[in-house]
Design a protein around this motif. Structure first.
Motif, short mmCIF file in Angstrom:
data_model
loop_
_atom_site.label_atom_id
_atom_site.label_comp_id
_atom_site.label_asym_id
_atom_site.label_seq_id
_atom_site.Cartn_x
_atom_site.Cartn_y
_atom_site.Cartn_z
N ASP A 204 -9.69 -0.18 -4.78
CA ASP A 204 -10.75 -0.53 -5.69
C ASP A 204 -10.57 -0.35 -7.10
OD1 ASP A 204 -13.84 -0.76 -5.13
OD2 ASP A 204 -13.52 0.54 -6.99
N PRO A 205 -11.48 -1.30 -7.82
CA PRO A 205 -11.14 -1.44 -9.48
C PRO A 205 -11.61 0.17 -10.04
CG PRO A 205 -12.38 -3.27 -8.64
CD PRO A 205 -12.13 -2.28 -7.55
N HIS A 206 -11.98 0.80 -9.28
CA HIS A 206 -12.43 2.34 -9.68
C HIS A 206 -10.98 2.93 -10.25
CE1 HIS A 206 -14.10 6.38 -9.74
NE2 HIS A 206 -13.01 6.52 -9.02
N ARG A 262 0.53 3.90 7.40
CA ARG A 262 -1.04 3.24 7.17
C ARG A 262 -1.30 3.39 5.94
NH1 ARG A 262 -5.26 6.54 5.98
NH2 ARG A 262 -3.74 8.41 6.00
N VAL A 263 -0.74 4.18 4.92
CA VAL A 263 -1.20 4.06 3.49
C VAL A 263 -0.38 2.98 2.80
CG1 VAL A 263 -0.56 5.62 1.22
CG2 VAL A 263 -1.14 6.67 3.13
N LEU A 264 0.73 2.82 3.33
CA LEU A 264 1.53 1.73 2.50
C LEU A 264 0.62 0.06 3.09
CD1 LEU A 264 5.20 2.22 2.53
CD2 LEU A 264 3.45 2.88 0.85
N ALA A 265 0.25 0.43 4.14
CA ALA A 265 -0.47 -1.26 4.83
C ALA A 265 -1.62 -1.30 4.01
CB ALA A 265 -0.58 -0.99 6.22
N ASN A 266 -2.40 -0.41 3.41
CA ASN A 266 -3.71 -0.32 2.89
C ASN A 266 -3.21 -0.80 1.30
OD1 ASN A 266 -6.28 0.40 4.46
ND2 ASN A 266 -4.94 1.94 5.09
N ILE A 267 -2.39 -0.18 0.84
CA ILE A 267 -2.12 -0.45 -0.57
C ILE A 267 -1.58 -2.00 -0.66
CG2 ILE A 267 -0.21 -0.17 -2.16
CD1 ILE A 267 -0.15 2.73 -1.41
N LEU A 268 -0.70 -2.39 0.32
CA LEU A 268 -0.12 -3.55 0.39
C LEU A 268 -1.39 -4.89 0.53
CD1 LEU A 268 3.28 -3.39 2.08
CD2 LEU A 268 2.78 -4.22 -0.50
N LEU A 269 -2.21 -4.39 1.54
CA LEU A 269 -3.28 -5.40 1.86
C LEU A 269 -4.47 -5.58 0.70
CD1 LEU A 269 -3.58 -4.58 5.43
CD2 LEU A 269 -2.79 -6.79 4.35
N THR A 270 -4.35 -4.41 -0.11
CA THR A 270 -5.55 -4.56 -1.01
C THR A 270 -5.14 -5.18 -2.35
OG1 THR A 270 -4.89 -2.47 -1.95
CG2 THR A 270 -6.42 -2.49 -0.64
N ARG A 271 -3.82 -5.87 -2.31
CA ARG A 271 -3.14 -6.41 -3.24
C ARG A 271 -3.18 -5.70 -4.89
NH1 ARG A 271 -4.48 -11.50 -1.01
NH2 ARG A 271 -2.95 -12.73 -2.36
N VAL A 272 -3.42 -4.42 -4.63
CA VAL A 272 -3.37 -3.76 -6.07
C VAL A 272 -2.00 -3.86 -6.91
CG1 VAL A 272 -2.55 -1.27 -5.19
CG2 VAL A 272 -4.20 -1.65 -7.22
N LEU A 273 -0.71 -3.97 -6.10
CA LEU A 273 0.55 -4.30 -6.47
C LEU A 273 0.81 -5.37 -7.38
CD1 LEU A 273 2.68 -1.93 -4.15
CD2 LEU A 273 1.32 -1.06 -6.43
N GLU A 274 0.26 -6.40 -6.97
CA GLU A 274 0.25 -7.76 -7.26
C GLU A 274 -0.44 -7.55 -8.68
OE1 GLU A 274 -1.07 -10.77 -5.03
OE2 GLU A 274 -0.29 -10.28 -3.32
N ARG A 275 -1.46 -6.84 -9.05
CA ARG A 275 -2.30 -6.61 -10.17
C ARG A 275 -1.51 -5.76 -11.23
NH1 ARG A 275 -7.58 -7.16 -12.06
NH2 ARG A 275 -8.41 -8.09 -10.16
N PHE A 276 -0.80 -4.91 -10.71
CA PHE A 276 -0.15 -4.05 -11.59
C PHE A 276 1.50 -4.11 -10.95
CE2 PHE A 276 -4.27 -2.32 -11.28
CZ PHE A 276 -4.72 -2.00 -12.77
N PRO A 277 2.31 -5.07 -11.40
CA PRO A 277 3.50 -5.13 -11.25
C PRO A 277 4.55 -4.25 -11.67
CG PRO A 277 2.98 -6.85 -12.82
CD PRO A 277 1.72 -6.26 -12.39
#
Length: 397
Positions: A204-206, A262-277
């Motif tokens: 989340d952007p939070h 489970r944690v890595l799946a959620n991180i990758l599916l939320t696309r947050v790492l694309e936003r913060f390369p």
């Protein structure tokens, strides 16, 4: 006394490599908090008291029930198996679990140049802090980080504890990350499931201010297995009833790995790492053999779900995610080459129950022999040195 020098050390098996153990733990000494707390908090911060005839950790009057020394290595060098380690106190365990001088001597004997270190008492992701009110939990975490910064400095920058951030308040988390980075700490240790406590999930952007701060400060975000109330249980969720404790422990330890999948799946599916390369993520004590299957399965399922992505999970993983492994040796070379030699780090988990002790590096000898010189250098030290920005040039081996 168990002798660790009868078998080859890291220095002997990995000549020319400054070995970094990417996951160890610090057994909190009994006056860590009370010796630093203001007088009005001294009776409330984490401390050890006599509870029913045995010493136990107490937080703000609440007993944590046989937390002991969080070490399975006894004072005589032997290793405790099963759940008996919970009955051990600091006086019973290897002094390297809690005493800096003894820890450094142990590292020298093993041929380990540096260690990345994680906590015990407040939870691997700080989840037990939620037993306290906001003022006390903030103070307890600040005291812990101050003590860890002192340990790092006093170790001659050979032991690198990860910052515990007050994740229950993102603004405070950013400030603490910045404060601890200024003290020289090299990464943060994060709770994987803050949404359990009513906060937004980590995509989340939070959380963007924290990810921005960690990106700009070069602080990897570490997710240790069992780093939340949702994921931490010695005996695991879903266990069939009626098993004895030793079966429950084996099952629970295995399922903790699945928790980080489970944690890595959620991180990758939320696309947050694309936003913060530039943001780096570390999956700690989770093993590595599941990663090739996980990435292939994730990409396949995303396609089948018509979930388009700009950067593939495999590419993001190689760019931003690191994995720590310790007991794997049969297929670890193949796994490392599959996921990326630059993304795997070696750990021992000292001094926890499943740690590689004794003869940690003798245990890995067959895997070491199967690696190229370049692969050994990266997996056993180079990757961690690069990720955590470690300068080990002054270590005399």
């Amino acid at each position: 006394m168990v002798a660790t020098l009868e078998k080859p050390t890291a220095h002997e098996l990995l000549p020319g490599i400054r070995v970094v153990d990417a996951d160890t733990h610090v057994s909190e000494w009994y006056d860590l908090w009370t010796s630093r707390a203001p007088a009005r908090f001294r009776d409330r911060v984490p401390q050890v008291r006599d509870v029913g005839g045995r010493w136990d950790w107490v937080i703000d009057g609440q007993t944590l029930n046989r937390e002991g020394a969080s070490s399975a290595i006894r004072k005589d060098g032997s290793k405790t198996l099963g759940m008996d380690f919970r009955d051990l106190q600091l006086a019973d365990v290897h002094p390297g679990a809690y005493d800096l001088k003894s820890r450094l001597a142990f590292m020298d004997r093993e041929g380990i140049a540096a260690q990345i270190a994680y906590p015990n008492l407040l939870g691997f992701g700080g989840q037990k802090s939620m037993l306290l009110d906001a003022e006390l939990r903030n103070l307890s975490m600040t005291i812990f980080n101050d003590a860890m910064a002192e340990m790092q400095a006093d170790s001659g920058n050979r032991i690198y504890p990860m910052t515990m951030v007050p994740w229950w308040d993102v603004d405070l988390a950013v400030k603490e990350a910045e404060r601890c980075a200024a003290m020289g700490l090299r990464g943060i240790n994060m709770n994987s499931d803050p949404h359990v406590h009513g906060l937004p999930h980590l995509g989340d952007p939070h959380w963007y201010p924290l990810w921005e701060a960690c990106s700009s400060l070069g602080l990897p975000v570490n997710f240790h297995i069992g780093a939340s109330d949702e994921s931490m249980t010695w005996f695991g969720a879903g266990l069939w009833p009626g098993h004895p404790d030793e079966v429950k422990l084996a099952y629970g330890s295995l399922m903790l790995f699945v928790g980080n999948m489970r944690v890595l799946a959620n991180i990758l599916l939320t696309r947050v790492l694309e936003r913060f390369p530039a943001l780096k993520i570390v999956s700690v004590e989770s093993g590595a053999g599941w990663v090739p299957f996980f990435l292939e399965a994730l990409e396949y399922q995303m396609r089948e779900a018509a979930f388009e992505y700009r950067d593939s999970p495999k590419d993001i993983f190689r760019r931003q995610i690191y994995i720590c492994s310790w007991f794997e040796r049969d297929n670890i070379v193949h796994t490392a080459r599959k996921i990326g030699i630059d993304n795997l780090m070696f750990e021992t988990d000292f001094p926890h129950p499943t740690c590689l002790y004794p003869d940690s590096f003798h245990y890995m000898e067959s895997a070491i022999e199967a690696m190229t010189v370049e692969e050994r250098g990266k997996i056993f030290g180079g990757n961690a040195q690069r990720l955590y920005n470690l300068d080990l040039s002054q270590v005399p081996f």
